[in-house]
Design an enzyme around this catalytic site. Sequence first.
Site, PDB file in Angstrom:
ATOM      1  N   GLY A 104     -72.141  25.703  17.785  1.00  0.00           N
ATOM      2  CA  GLY A 104     -72.976  25.315  16.656  1.00  0.00           C
ATOM      3  C   GLY A 104     -74.234  26.160  16.564  1.00  0.00           C
ATOM      4  O   GLY A 104     -74.769  26.385  15.487  1.00  0.00           O
TER       5      GLY A 104
ATOM      6  N   GLU B 207     -71.768  32.387  25.766  1.00  0.00           N
ATOM      7  CA  GLU B 207     -71.552  31.161  26.537  1.00  0.00           C
ATOM      8  C   GLU B 207     -70.209  31.213  27.259  1.00  0.00           C
ATOM      9  O   GLU B 207     -70.100  30.848  28.435  1.00  0.00           O
ATOM     10  CB  GLU B 207     -71.606  29.944  25.607  1.00  0.00           C
TER      11      GLU B 207
END
Length: 220
Positions: free
Chosen positions: A96, A103
Amino acid sequence: MTQDEMKKAAGWAALKYVEEGSIVGVGTGSTVNHFIDALATMKDDIEGAVSSSEASTQKMKALGIPVYDLNSVDRLSVYVDGADEINDRMDMIKGGGAALTREKIVAAVAEKFICIVDNTKQVNILGEFPLPVEVIPMARSYVARQLVKLGGDPVYREGVVTDNGNVILDVYNLKILNPKELESQINEIVGVVTNGLFAKRGADVLLVGTPDGVKTFTAK
């Protein structure tokens, strides 16, 4: 207890998984910001951190936490990050905040993935939150057409450029019954960098902030 207070509780609870003298993998987002605040209280007891985004890097440097390039680090004992959705099998939708590729890379290196969320992020079936897909800019229209064939409704995230210089397509209306399979299918589309399904590398420990305190779940 407010939603932000539940995020804060989960973020601080992750501190007990941090090893003294280690380099910590740190994710991105509002819940992770609370973890970074917590991590700053033991910055003299750790070697430093590896960050998944420019935003987290800036926050950690401002708090005096040394930030290392992942390429100079051999081992990460833990990676602490949030999620937009997580199911009971520890599969997640992330991205988001548009940092999904970095990540995913940091998560791949870490020995243990600690996911920190408030209780609104727990779901039975992934897909109500749109699935972010990071795409090479020239492939945007082609990738969108392929995502439609998979049953999704891709929407270009206007005005967003990732830290890697790419764009994001948010895919709506996917009912994700087999997250690992869909993660592979989307990643095989030419022009896709990666997508926000973290199923092949799910969480090992889930810390959920609730009105009754932090609940801990462990991958089966």
